[in-house]
Design a protein around this motif. Sequence first.
Motif, mmCIF file in Angstrom:
data_model
loop_
_atom_site.group_PDB
_atom_site.id
_atom_site.type_symbol
_atom_site.label_atom_id
_atom_site.label_comp_id
_atom_site.label_asym_id
_atom_site.label_seq_id
_atom_site.Cartn_x
_atom_site.Cartn_y
_atom_site.Cartn_z
ATOM 1 N N THR A 152 17.074 4.346 48.497
ATOM 2 C CA THR A 152 15.754 5.063 47.775
ATOM 3 C C THR A 152 15.268 3.875 47.041
ATOM 4 O O THR A 152 15.906 3.416 46.048
ATOM 5 C CB THR A 152 16.394 6.121 47.010
ATOM 6 O OG1 THR A 152 17.127 7.255 48.123
ATOM 7 C CG2 THR A 152 15.224 6.859 46.620
ATOM 8 N N THR A 229 11.143 7.701 53.160
ATOM 9 C CA THR A 229 12.422 8.023 52.788
ATOM 10 C C THR A 229 12.348 9.451 52.115
ATOM 11 O O THR A 229 11.465 9.775 51.512
ATOM 12 C CB THR A 229 13.261 7.317 51.819
ATOM 13 O OG1 THR A 229 12.807 7.205 50.588
ATOM 14 C CG2 THR A 229 13.501 5.921 52.665
ATOM 15 N N THR A 231 14.770 11.983 49.880
ATOM 16 C CA THR A 231 15.921 11.818 49.056
ATOM 17 C C THR A 231 16.127 13.201 48.332
ATOM 18 O O THR A 231 15.097 13.531 47.544
ATOM 19 C CB THR A 231 16.127 10.533 48.328
ATOM 20 O OG1 THR A 231 15.834 9.488 48.937
ATOM 21 C CG2 THR A 231 17.435 10.560 47.487
ATOM 22 N N PRO A 238 19.036 8.154 50.867
ATOM 23 C CA PRO A 238 17.883 9.351 51.482
ATOM 24 C C PRO A 238 18.980 9.957 52.442
ATOM 25 O O PRO A 238 19.838 9.727 53.189
ATOM 26 C CB PRO A 238 16.965 8.264 52.424
ATOM 27 C CG PRO A 238 17.136 6.852 51.589
ATOM 28 C CD PRO A 238 18.586 6.764 51.027
ATOM 29 N N THR A 241 15.235 8.963 56.763
ATOM 30 C CA THR A 241 14.392 8.016 56.871
ATOM 31 C C THR A 241 13.578 7.865 58.081
ATOM 32 O O THR A 241 14.035 8.126 59.185
ATOM 33 C CB THR A 241 15.114 6.782 56.497
ATOM 34 O OG1 THR A 241 15.619 6.637 55.626
ATOM 35 C CG2 THR A 241 14.250 5.375 56.623
#
Length: 247
Positions: A152, A229, A231, A238, A241
């Motif tokens: 991330t 990404t 998260t 993440p 993605t």
Amino acid sequence: MDEKQYSYPLELGIAMFNGDGALKPDAYQALYMQAVEPHLANIEMDEARLIRDYGVAWVLISMAVEIRRPVRPDDRLTAKTWNTTEKTRLLFRREMIVTDEKGETVFTAATFSALLDLSARRVCTDRELITKFSLPAGETLMEASDRLRIKTPEEAPVETLRVRPSWIDGVGHVNNLRYGEMAYDALSDDQRAAIGSLKRLELYFVSETHLGEEIRLHRVDETDSAAVTATVAGEKRPAFTAKLIFG
């Protein structure tokens, strides 16, 4: 079993295209499911049967799409799909080819999937059960992987979202189509304007996201590509993605 005996007409809808007439990323996911869902029913491996008889469901691990030419709203598309490899660890790989009315390839796709144990909420590791769904291995059409290692980004997210009730599917988590929508929304204006020149799309689903969770979207830009990404707040890696490569 010859899976290629089956073919599936695909339906294009205006909602699949953006204002410039270009197919959006999540539309490739939707078209894939238009072929795979009835196909799994034809070979008796559909979601409803697996949930009812075995307490497991298919979960998508990754999807890659190679685009030969842009999809047009008036295209008449047909898809074929088949298993392409023997099981990789606990994963199943499946290929799809989409052709137009002239028989020319418009795009190909490859996915990795696993069986999700619905009671344990983890990938099924029951080898005896997994063996029940073994299929002959067919040809592969493209390069594809089940994972992309990316952290991330430390920068501030481009957007923060909270998972809505309408995003949750019958398996109890955010449906994979929603991630394709998130990736498209997280692009810059210039990148969305260039989506008609998309050459390759890669989607990686690492962990489930659930109702009420906060999702932070980050974007990493390169010369001819972008990575998005998603998260979950408090997590380091993440949950999802996307990588989009432009022509």
